[in-house]
Structures are given as structure tokens and as C-alpha cells.
Design a protein around this motif. Structure first.
Motif, PDB file in Angstrom:
ATOM      1  N   PRO A   1      46.684  24.591  53.936  1.00  0.00           N
ATOM      2  CA  PRO A   1      47.987  25.256  53.795  1.00  0.00           C
ATOM      3  C   PRO A   1      48.400  25.314  52.324  1.00  0.00           C
ATOM      4  N   ILE A   2      49.129  26.342  51.985  1.00  0.00           N
ATOM      5  CA  ILE A   2      49.623  26.508  50.617  1.00  0.00           C
ATOM      6  C   ILE A   2      51.073  26.039  50.586  1.00  0.00           C
ATOM      7  N   TYR A   3      51.325  25.023  49.758  1.00  0.00           N
ATOM      8  CA  TYR A   3      52.669  24.453  49.668  1.00  0.00           C
ATOM      9  C   TYR A   3      53.378  24.852  48.375  1.00  0.00           C
ATOM     10  N   GLU A   4      52.701  25.591  47.526  1.00  0.00           N
ATOM     11  CA  GLU A   4      53.301  25.969  46.259  1.00  0.00           C
ATOM     12  C   GLU A   4      54.431  26.965  46.494  1.00  0.00           C
ATOM     13  N   VAL A   5      55.530  26.717  45.835  1.00  0.00           N
ATOM     14  CA  VAL A   5      56.671  27.616  45.931  1.00  0.00           C
ATOM     15  C   VAL A   5      56.584  28.588  44.760  1.00  0.00           C
ATOM     16  N   PHE A   6      56.713  29.854  45.066  1.00  0.00           N
ATOM     17  CA  PHE A   6      56.702  30.846  43.992  1.00  0.00           C
ATOM     18  C   PHE A   6      57.662  31.960  44.357  1.00  0.00           C
ATOM     19  N   SER A   7      58.148  32.603  43.334  1.00  0.00           N
ATOM     20  CA  SER A   7      58.992  33.773  43.559  1.00  0.00           C
ATOM     21  C   SER A   7      58.277  34.986  42.973  1.00  0.00           C
ATOM     22  N   PHE A   8      58.437  36.097  43.635  1.00  0.00           N
ATOM     23  CA  PHE A   8      57.736  37.308  43.249  1.00  0.00           C
ATOM     24  C   PHE A   8      58.696  38.478  43.323  1.00  0.00           C
ATOM     25  N   ILE A   9      58.853  39.127  42.211  1.00  0.00           N
ATOM     26  CA  ILE A   9      59.696  40.330  42.175  1.00  0.00           C
ATOM     27  C   ILE A   9      58.806  41.462  41.686  1.00  0.00           C
ATOM     28  N   PRO A  10      58.421  42.369  42.591  1.00  0.00           N
ATOM     29  CA  PRO A  10      57.547  43.459  42.160  1.00  0.00           C
ATOM     30  C   PRO A  10      58.277  44.428  41.246  1.00  0.00           C
ATOM     31  N   HIS A  11      57.559  44.838  40.219  1.00  0.00           N
ATOM     32  CA  HIS A  11      58.111  45.821  39.294  1.00  0.00           C
ATOM     33  C   HIS A  11      56.996  46.809  38.979  1.00  0.00           C
ATOM     34  N   ASN A  12      57.062  47.966  39.571  1.00  0.00           N
ATOM     35  CA  ASN A  12      56.051  48.996  39.380  1.00  0.00           C
ATOM     36  C   ASN A  12      56.705  50.239  38.798  1.00  0.00           C
ATOM     37  N   PRO A  13      56.925  50.248  37.481  1.00  0.00           N
ATOM     38  CA  PRO A  13      57.566  51.433  36.904  1.00  0.00           C
ATOM     39  C   PRO A  13      56.705  52.686  37.071  1.00  0.00           C
ATOM     40  N   MET A  14      55.384  52.492  37.126  1.00  0.00           N
ATOM     41  CA  MET A  14      54.474  53.612  37.364  1.00  0.00           C
ATOM     42  C   MET A  14      53.538  53.173  38.476  1.00  0.00           C
ATOM     43  N   PRO A  15      53.831  53.500  39.716  1.00  0.00           N
ATOM     44  CA  PRO A  15      53.043  52.986  40.847  1.00  0.00           C
ATOM     45  C   PRO A  15      51.670  53.650  40.970  1.00  0.00           C
ATOM     46  N   LEU A  16      50.849  53.467  39.944  1.00  0.00           N
ATOM     47  CA  LEU A  16      49.530  54.067  39.912  1.00  0.00           C
ATOM     48  C   LEU A  16      48.532  53.044  39.381  1.00  0.00           C
ATOM     49  N   ILE A  17      47.460  52.834  40.124  1.00  0.00           N
ATOM     50  CA  ILE A  17      46.361  51.987  39.668  1.00  0.00           C
ATOM     51  C   ILE A  17      45.283  52.931  39.151  1.00  0.00           C
ATOM     52  N   LYS A  18      44.977  52.858  37.862  1.00  0.00           N
ATOM     53  CA  LYS A  18      44.006  53.762  37.261  1.00  0.00           C
ATOM     54  C   LYS A  18      42.797  52.959  36.782  1.00  0.00           C
ATOM     55  N   VAL A  19      41.624  53.371  37.241  1.00  0.00           N
ATOM     56  CA  VAL A  19      40.378  52.737  36.832  1.00  0.00           C
ATOM     57  C   VAL A  19      39.433  53.848  36.391  1.00  0.00           C
ATOM     58  N   GLN A  20      38.806  53.666  35.248  1.00  0.00           N
ATOM     59  CA  GLN A  20      37.904  54.705  34.757  1.00  0.00           C
ATOM     60  C   GLN A  20      36.527  54.609  35.403  1.00  0.00           C
ATOM     61  N   ASN A  21      35.935  53.396  35.448  1.00  0.00           N
ATOM     62  CA  ASN A  21      34.568  53.266  35.924  1.00  0.00           C
ATOM     63  C   ASN A  21      34.372  51.907  36.599  1.00  0.00           C
ATOM     64  N   ILE A  22      33.756  51.902  37.785  1.00  0.00           N
ATOM     65  CA  ILE A  22      33.365  50.680  38.484  1.00  0.00           C
ATOM     66  C   ILE A  22      31.861  50.741  38.683  1.00  0.00           C
ATOM     67  N   ASP A  23      31.143  49.738  38.185  1.00  0.00           N
ATOM     68  CA  ASP A  23      29.684  49.697  38.292  1.00  0.00           C
ATOM     69  C   ASP A  23      29.296  48.382  38.945  1.00  0.00           C
ATOM     70  N   ILE A  24      28.788  48.437  40.181  1.00  0.00           N
ATOM     71  CA  ILE A  24      28.470  47.245  40.968  1.00  0.00           C
ATOM     72  C   ILE A  24      26.986  47.259  41.321  1.00  0.00           C
ATOM     73  N   ILE A  25      26.299  46.132  41.136  1.00  0.00           N
ATOM     74  CA  ILE A  25      24.898  46.023  41.544  1.00  0.00           C
ATOM     75  C   ILE A  25      24.803  45.856  43.049  1.00  0.00           C
ATOM     76  N   GLY A  26      25.588  44.949  43.633  1.00  0.00           N
ATOM     77  CA  GLY A  26      25.497  44.738  45.065  1.00  0.00           C
ATOM     78  C   GLY A  26      26.726  44.082  45.646  1.00  0.00           C
ATOM     79  N   VAL A  27      27.051  44.457  46.879  1.00  0.00           N
ATOM     80  CA  VAL A  27      28.115  43.859  47.667  1.00  0.00           C
ATOM     81  C   VAL A  27      27.447  43.372  48.945  1.00  0.00           C
ATOM     82  N   SER A  28      27.504  42.054  49.216  1.00  0.00           N
ATOM     83  CA  SER A  28      26.720  41.522  50.324  1.00  0.00           C
ATOM     84  C   SER A  28      27.420  40.355  51.005  1.00  0.00           C
TER      85      SER A  28
END
Length: 128
Positions: free
Chosen positions: A67-94
């Protein structure tokens, strides 16, 4: 669930195997499960019971989630709700893994492997 748009210009994946996933876009629930028996032998002798998952505790014991007992607060702030990635290069997913571009709500992955080595007694090794 967060509402963001994902933009990827290029994805290059060589291999996806064994209950793995390449997910483009949003998902609510992803479950992955992979079980494997790996037998290495010095001699071509088969005992007949190596393929029975139930014979090995590693496949039936519950995974201990701490169980996770850590207390944390999270306030999302997405002024530009866009995830931009130019290139993903993966050898293997297994073995119950995921390459996911997008939003997720619940993800559960599991991989269990039993390695078995069947070695000959000392002095009985076969000539290679």
C-alpha cells in the motif's frame, strides 16, 4: 481522466511480443499477462512435467502489492494540453509490457518466468 492530445511524428518498433502492446490513443483499462517456462538442458531428456504451470508456486502466489501511504497533493496545470514527441525508437517491447502514447485510467501488467536448468551429474557431460 486527463484530456490531452498526443502527437507523435514517428514511431519505430522492431519487435512486440509476449502479451505486449503498442497503444496509440486513449484507453480506459489495459491488462497484460505473460507466463513463461524456460528450460535449459545439457541432454535431450524430457521428464514430461515441465510444461505444467500449476506445478510451480511462482505462477500461483499472489503478487504482494504494497500500500502507498505517502500523502501528496496534485494540481494539474495544462496550459497547452498537447503531448508532442518527435521520434520514438524502440528495439523491443516484451513480456507483458506496454508502449502507450495517450491517456490511461487503469493499467495492470504482470509477467512471471520460471527458469529451469537440467544439468547432468559431474563427469557425465556430453561432448559438445
Amino acid at each position: 481522466m486527463f484530456q490531452r492530445t498526443s502527437k507523435v511524428d514517428k514511431i519505430n518498433v522492431n519487435i512486440i511480443s509476449f502479451a505486449s502492446l503498442l497503444q496509440l490513443g486513449d484507453s480506459c483499462i489495459i491488462n497484460g499477462l505473460s507466463r513463461a517456462l524456460a528450460v535449459q538442458r545439457e541432454a535431450e531428456i524430457e521428464f514430461g512435467d515441465e510444461g505444467n504451470f500449476a506445478a510451480y508456486r511462482v505462477f500461483s502466489e499472489p503478487i504482494p502489492f504494497q500500500p502507498i501511504y505517502e500523502v501528496f497533493s496534485f494540481i494539474p496545470h495544462n496550459p497547452m494540453p498537447l503531448i508532442k514527441v518527435q521520434n520514438i525508437d524502440i528495439i523491443g517491447v516484451s513480456s507483458s509490457s506496454i508502449l502507450h502514447v495517450g491517456n490511461s485510467k487503469h493499467i495492470s501488467m504482470e509477467s512471471r518466468v520460471k527458469h529451469i536448468r537440467q544439468l547432468l551429474p559431474e563427469g557425465h557431460e556430453q561432448d559438445m
